[in-house]
Scaffold this active site. Structure first.
Site, PDB file in Angstrom:
ATOM      1  N   GLU A 127     -44.784 -34.034  61.913  1.00 27.38           N
ATOM      2  CA  GLU A 127     -43.835 -35.043  61.415  1.00 27.38           C
ATOM      3  C   GLU A 127     -43.354 -35.899  62.575  1.00 27.38           C
ATOM      4  O   GLU A 127     -43.486 -35.510  63.727  1.00 27.38           O
ATOM      5  CB  GLU A 127     -42.591 -34.339  60.846  1.00 27.38           C
ATOM      6  CG  GLU A 127     -42.896 -33.390  59.745  1.00 27.38           C
ATOM      7  CD  GLU A 127     -41.753 -32.417  59.477  1.00 27.38           C
ATOM      8  OE1 GLU A 127     -40.625 -32.656  59.951  1.00 27.38           O
ATOM      9  OE2 GLU A 127     -42.010 -31.420  58.803  1.00 27.38           O
ATOM     10  N   LYS A 129     -40.451 -37.280  64.981  1.00 31.36           N
ATOM     11  CA  LYS A 129     -39.134 -36.814  65.413  1.00 31.36           C
ATOM     12  C   LYS A 129     -38.237 -38.045  65.418  1.00 31.36           C
ATOM     13  O   LYS A 129     -38.374 -38.941  66.261  1.00 31.36           O
ATOM     14  CB  LYS A 129     -39.217 -36.186  66.803  1.00 31.36           C
ATOM     15  CG  LYS A 129     -37.908 -35.570  67.231  1.00 31.36           C
ATOM     16  CD  LYS A 129     -38.092 -34.694  68.447  1.00 31.36           C
ATOM     17  CE  LYS A 129     -36.858 -33.875  68.758  1.00 31.36           C
ATOM     18  NZ  LYS A 129     -35.615 -34.605  68.808  1.00 31.36           N
ATOM     19  N   ASP A 131     -35.078 -40.352  65.833  1.00 24.32           N
ATOM     20  CA  ASP A 131     -34.048 -40.341  66.867  1.00 24.32           C
ATOM     21  C   ASP A 131     -32.734 -40.883  66.302  1.00 24.32           C
ATOM     22  O   ASP A 131     -32.350 -42.021  66.540  1.00 24.32           O
ATOM     23  CB  ASP A 131     -34.525 -41.193  68.050  1.00 24.32           C
ATOM     24  CG  ASP A 131     -33.711 -40.911  69.287  1.00 24.32           C
ATOM     25  OD1 ASP A 131     -32.914 -39.958  69.270  1.00 24.32           O
ATOM     26  OD2 ASP A 131     -33.861 -41.647  70.271  1.00 24.32           O
ATOM     27  N   TYR A 239     -36.208 -33.792  56.336  1.00 25.65           N
ATOM     28  CA  TYR A 239     -37.364 -33.065  56.862  1.00 25.65           C
ATOM     29  C   TYR A 239     -37.272 -31.543  56.783  1.00 25.65           C
ATOM     30  O   TYR A 239     -38.066 -30.839  57.406  1.00 25.65           O
ATOM     31  CB  TYR A 239     -37.652 -33.474  58.303  1.00 25.65           C
ATOM     32  CG  TYR A 239     -36.433 -33.478  59.205  1.00 25.65           C
ATOM     33  CD1 TYR A 239     -35.731 -32.323  59.474  1.00 25.65           C
ATOM     34  CD2 TYR A 239     -35.997 -34.665  59.783  1.00 25.65           C
ATOM     35  CE1 TYR A 239     -34.630 -32.326  60.295  1.00 25.65           C
ATOM     36  CE2 TYR A 239     -34.884 -34.682  60.611  1.00 25.65           C
ATOM     37  CZ  TYR A 239     -34.202 -33.512  60.865  1.00 25.65           C
ATOM     38  OH  TYR A 239     -33.109 -33.509  61.670  1.00 25.65           O
ATOM     39  N   LYS A 326     -42.282 -34.632  72.901  1.00 25.79           N
ATOM     40  CA  LYS A 326     -41.561 -35.895  73.144  1.00 25.79           C
ATOM     41  C   LYS A 326     -42.516 -36.929  73.729  1.00 25.79           C
ATOM     42  O   LYS A 326     -43.284 -36.611  74.645  1.00 25.79           O
ATOM     43  CB  LYS A 326     -40.407 -35.657  74.128  1.00 25.79           C
ATOM     44  CG  LYS A 326     -39.351 -34.704  73.626  1.00 25.79           C
ATOM     45  CD  LYS A 326     -38.398 -35.436  72.707  1.00 25.79           C
ATOM     46  CE  LYS A 326     -36.989 -35.030  72.880  1.00 25.79           C
ATOM     47  NZ  LYS A 326     -36.080 -35.555  73.703  1.00 25.79           N
ATOM     48  N   CYS A 420     -14.398 -51.824  97.758  1.00 23.87           N
ATOM     49  CA  CYS A 420     -14.344 -51.806  96.295  1.00 23.87           C
ATOM     50  C   CYS A 420     -14.433 -53.233  95.754  1.00 23.87           C
ATOM     51  O   CYS A 420     -13.641 -54.098  96.144  1.00 23.87           O
ATOM     52  CB  CYS A 420     -13.046 -51.136  95.826  1.00 23.87           C
ATOM     53  SG  CYS A 420     -12.864 -51.214  94.034  1.00 23.87           S
ATOM     54  N   CYS A 423     -10.847 -53.957  93.949  1.00 23.63           N
ATOM     55  CA  CYS A 423      -9.541 -54.016  94.613  1.00 23.63           C
ATOM     56  C   CYS A 423      -9.644 -54.191  96.124  1.00 23.63           C
ATOM     57  O   CYS A 423      -8.629 -54.301  96.800  1.00 23.63           O
ATOM     58  CB  CYS A 423      -8.715 -52.768  94.268  1.00 23.63           C
ATOM     59  SG  CYS A 423      -9.304 -51.293  95.111  1.00 23.63           S
ATOM     60  N   CYS A 438     -13.919 -45.399  95.477  1.00 23.53           N
ATOM     61  CA  CYS A 438     -12.760 -46.177  95.906  1.00 23.53           C
ATOM     62  C   CYS A 438     -11.556 -45.233  95.877  1.00 23.53           C
ATOM     63  O   CYS A 438     -11.208 -44.710  94.831  1.00 23.53           O
ATOM     64  CB  CYS A 438     -12.561 -47.353  94.946  1.00 23.53           C
ATOM     65  SG  CYS A 438     -10.940 -48.102  95.131  1.00 23.53           S
ATOM     66  N   CYS A 444      -6.128 -49.415  91.663  1.00 18.10           N
ATOM     67  CA  CYS A 444      -7.397 -50.073  91.327  1.00 18.10           C
ATOM     68  C   CYS A 444      -7.502 -50.152  89.790  1.00 18.10           C
ATOM     69  O   CYS A 444      -7.590 -49.123  89.112  1.00 18.10           O
ATOM     70  CB  CYS A 444      -8.542 -49.265  91.936  1.00 18.10           C
ATOM     71  SG  CYS A 444     -10.165 -49.932  91.622  1.00 18.10           S
TER      72      CYS A 444
HETATM   73  S1  IVH Z   1     -36.599 -29.725  62.219  1.00 23.70           S
HETATM   74  C1  IVH Z   1     -34.864 -25.532  63.043  1.00 23.70           C
HETATM   75  N1  IVH Z   1     -37.776 -32.037  62.023  1.00 23.70           N
HETATM   76  O1  IVH Z   1     -34.394 -32.924  66.347  1.00 23.70           O
HETATM   77  C2  IVH Z   1     -35.335 -26.883  63.351  1.00 23.70           C
HETATM   78  N2  IVH Z   1     -35.846 -31.891  63.419  1.00 23.70           N
HETATM   79  O2  IVH Z   1     -34.005 -30.665  68.525  1.00 23.70           O
HETATM   80  C3  IVH Z   1     -34.735 -27.909  62.498  1.00 23.70           C
HETATM   81  N3  IVH Z   1     -35.185 -34.031  64.433  1.00 23.70           N
HETATM   82  O3  IVH Z   1     -31.350 -31.438  65.581  1.00 23.70           O
HETATM   83  C4  IVH Z   1     -35.076 -29.267  62.877  1.00 23.70           C
HETATM   84  N4  IVH Z   1     -36.783 -35.247  63.543  1.00 23.70           N
HETATM   85  O4  IVH Z   1     -31.799 -33.685  64.585  1.00 23.70           O
HETATM   86  C5  IVH Z   1     -36.766 -31.354  62.591  1.00 23.70           C
HETATM   87  N5  IVH Z   1     -38.921 -34.031  61.719  1.00 23.70           N
HETATM   88  C6  IVH Z   1     -37.906 -33.354  62.269  1.00 23.70           C
HETATM   89  C7  IVH Z   1     -36.964 -33.971  63.119  1.00 23.70           C
HETATM   90  C8  IVH Z   1     -35.942 -33.197  63.680  1.00 23.70           C
HETATM   91  C9  IVH Z   1     -35.709 -35.258  64.324  1.00 23.70           C
HETATM   92  C10 IVH Z   1     -34.006 -33.695  65.251  1.00 23.70           C
HETATM   93  C11 IVH Z   1     -32.943 -32.915  64.548  1.00 23.70           C
HETATM   94  C12 IVH Z   1     -32.704 -31.684  65.367  1.00 23.70           C
HETATM   95  C13 IVH Z   1     -33.382 -32.006  66.651  1.00 23.70           C
HETATM   96  C14 IVH Z   1     -34.026 -30.743  67.170  1.00 23.70           C
END
Ligand code: IVH
Length: 684
Positions: A127, A129, A131, A239, A326, A420, A423, A438, A444
């Site tokens: 899936e 991730k 943000d 998710y 990541k 600084c 100031c 400073c 300041c």
């Molecule tokens: S599963 C037990 N799936 O990443 C694990 N997390 O470091 C439950 N996140 O706090 C998380 N996309 O906020 C999962 N497809 C995804 C995700 C996801 C983003 C975030 C989530 C979690 C953090 C984990």
């Protein structure tokens, strides 16, 4: 009253007679469906105008029939402006985080670990991730009943009212097939386009900018006024499904079922069998993410079978059945136009690079942190250099290198300022430290303002009616020069301030008065002593119990407190040896702030665990790890991270880590389960 409504084209309702209450129910269902088509499926079947007309009709009818009120009605998506403090809610299932990796080798290690542990065929679900900020939604009988933030993983804030305004989150599920009770977790996101518009508006209003969509999303979710949340067009992807009666044994299959019930599940979700397929997904997404309308920072790989997930279990912090890969931070090359200097709360002067604007990870970057003078030296920076900028997991982009260019030597070399910039005081540098600062802390301006901002912040005195703009105003008019001045503010002076109504002035005075009850450890944190963060403040408050003993403590006495080293102890000692700080404390004390531990906290303390060195390991049912940690401290024990000969016992929960278990057995350290531990504290 009878109703006639006709819209054959969309087959909404044709020539049906019904009373108002029936029509309300029908309109709600209809609008839920159109919401889903628009916000989840991206495929509206009616025009915006038709949608608005249906909505208006529902609003009118609900107004006339107040007894039909339903918090999950589509009309409630606009929010309410009732100001609320968020209620803290214990998560039924803790919200854990994921182990992170940046390399495919580690993904391969994960795959092989799983393979060895399962010793059977398995599938993976890959899936995106997302943000954003995570959320846990509870549904009961097909209706959203609660939405809670992650918080510390054990407890979070109840932000249901705000979440109801997010249109891609279904308030009522269309399908009857869903379990009667379940939780679904996902990520709340602010799309790039909304983020850019919001920041442009904030810039025009002189408000601080959000560093990235993640902060903007979590900041929005914590707004007190849900009508404001509704305006910010948040989005959400789900998710993770939890509950006792899930439809399938596979995670992917559960997500697909959830999509049928009306949840927004990313189409970039796929099942893989081999490592090659996982790598191919990573490569595909690393390209695709650049075109997505929201931020992602990697991919998540999960073992698909719930039975196999259970078998693999959890470490203390994260599941063994999932891992996050990541993406490498994106970098860009751009011209360094100049360097300016930022003076922080503790006087530390940070160089900031002003750059030729460049597009990076979805936003335009104009500034980057240079951290300290050493970096300027290390890169031998000159004005006009082409620098490499990187946006990592962290908010502020940083300079990670210089591209060689001709003629650098002829251009102006950047020399760190000696005085600084605000100031004019000569900067100083502590031996062994990279930062210059400073020393003019009482004269300041940016330091003074930042100290007030820190003092009123949520984790300190929590005077939330007072934002940076108000502080700037109060400071520049000479009404508040230091934090003690807050307590003598006259509301009569304030109502004449620009953009300050009677109501805001009253709220502010109430907030300031309420802060007098903030417990000692937070007051100590609020003072903004260098190196005294929340944890250190808590330790010092617990050890010294009141400000007088802390003020008269020697450096050595402070260092005797667990986790207080020489650097912190010296800083605290120095703070309290300055006349001006003693005077400040006297004024704050006179104003009625709390400078000692409350009698409840003091009363509860015992020495039942005195001299005991305790390791906490595993997952617990009755209390969270943090609560157990606090209990150990409260009863005079010491919580330590790793097992050694000196460990008195291990407070052991479910799924205790195998290495700790092995070490405990080898060293003969006893295991104590939570019931035994609680009984130990009960004993007289
Ligand atoms: S599963 C037990 N799936 O990443 C694990 N997390 O470091 C439950 N996140 O706090 C998380 N996309 O906020 C999962 N497809 C995804 C995700 C996801 C983003 C975030 C989530 C979690 C953090 C984990």
């Amino acid at each position: 009253m009878k109703y006639i409504f006709q819209n054959k084209k969309h087959n909404l309702v044709s020539l049906i007679f019904m009373n108002e209450k029936e029509r309300i129910l029908e309109l709600r269902e209809l609008l839920h469906r159109h919401n889903h088509n628009y916000y989840v499926l991206n495929a509206p079947t009616i025009s915006d105008m038709e949608f608005d007309m249906l909505m208006r009709e529902l609003q009118d009818l609900e107004e006339k029939n107040p007894d039909t009120f339903d918090a999950n009605s589509p009309t409630q998506r606009v929010g309410s402006d009732i100001t609320k403090e968020f209620k803290q809610v214990q998560h039924k299932y803790p919200m854990l985080s994921l182990g992170n990796t940046y390399s495919k080798e580690e993904v391969a290690d994960f795959y092989n670990r799983v393979k060895r542990a399962l010793n059977d065929d398995f599938e993976l679900c890959c899936e995106l991730k997302f943000d954003g900020t995570s959320i846990s939604l509870t549904y009961s009988q097909g209706a959203l009943v609660q939405a809670v933030t992650r918080g510390d993983g054990e407890k979070g804030d109840d932000v249901t009212a705000n979440v109801r305004t997010i249109r891609s989150i279904p308030l009522r599920l269309s399908s009857r097939d869903c379990p009667s009770e379940f939780e679904i977790r996902g990520e709340i996101l602010m799309p790039w386009s909304v983020f850019d518009t919001l920041n442009n508006e904030r810039k025009e209003n002189g408000e601080p900018l959000f560093a990235n969509p993640r902060n903007a999303a979590s900041g929005t979710l914590k707004l007190q006024d849900s009508t404001q949340v509704a305006k910010r067009s948040l989005d959400a992807y789900l998710y993770f499904l939890l509950g006792d009666e899930l439809p399938a044994e596979g995670h992917y299959e559960n997500l697909m079922a959830a999509a049928q019930w009306g949840f927004k599940i990313s189409e970039n979700t796929c099942k893989c069998k081999t490592l090659e397929q996982v790598f191919a997904f990573i490569d595909r997404m690393d390209v695709k993410r650049k075109t997505l309308p929201f931020a992602t920072d990697g991919i998540v790989i999960k073992v698909n079978s719930l039975r196999q997930q259970k078998h693999l279990g959890y470490t203390a912090k994260s599941p063994r059945w999932a891992i996050a890969y990541k993406f490498q931070a994106e970098t860009a090359v751009t011209r360094l136009n100049s360097v300016s200097y930022h003076v922080g709360r503790t006087g530390v002067v940070t160089p900031v690079a002003n750059l030729e604007p460049v597009q990076l990870s979805g936003t335009v970057v104009k500034r980057a942190s240079l951290h300290n003078s050493d970096i300027i030296e290390k890169f031998n920076l000159h004005i006009g250099d082409m620098v490499r900028v990187e946006k990592g997991g962290e908010i502020i982009p940083k300079i990670t290198g210089v591209e060689p260019t001709d003629g650098q030597e002829q251009r102006e070399k950047i020399l760190f300022v000696s005085h600084c910039p605000k100031c004019g005081t000569m900067l100083v540098r502590e031996p062994g430290e990279a930062a210059y600062y400073c020393p003019n802390d009482s004269g300041c301006a940016p330091q003074q303002k930042a100290r007030i901002e820190h003092f009123v912040s949520r984790d300190a005195m929590n005077i939330d009616s007072m934002g940076p703009e108000t502080i700037e105003m109060l400071y520049s008019l000479g009404l508040v020069k230091d934090v003690a001045d807050l307590y003598t503010l006259d509301p009569a002076d304030m109502i004449f301030l620009p953009r300050m109504g009677t109501k805001s002035a009253e709220n502010m005075v109430l907030g300031i008065a309420a802060s007098k009850n903030v417990p000692f450890e937070r007051v100590l944190f609020a003072l903004g002593i260098r190196y005294v963060g929340e944890t250190v403040a808590k330790r010092l408050a617990t050890a010294f119990k009141n400000i007088d003993s802390l003020m008269s403590a020697t450096i050595q006495q402070m260092m005797d407190v667990e986790e207080i080293g020489e650097r912190i102890a010296t800083s605290v000692h120095r703070f309290f040896s300055q006349e001006k700080n003693i005077l400040l404390i006297q004024r704050l004390r006179a104003a009625g702030l709390t400078f000692e531990l409350s009698s409840e906290v003091l009363g509860e303390r015992t020495e039942k665990l005195k001299g005991k060195s305790i390791v906490i390991s595993g997952v617990f049912e009755k209390h969270s790890r943090d609560e157990y940690k606090a209990m150990i401290e409260k009863h005079g024990g010491k919580n330590v991270g790793s097992v050694s000969k000196a460990t008195s016992f291990i407070l052991a929960g479910e799924n205790m880590g195998p290495s700790k278990m092995e070490k405990a057995q080898k060293l003969g350290v006893p295991l104590v389960n939570e019931d035994e531990f609680l009984a130990m504290l009960e004993r007289e």
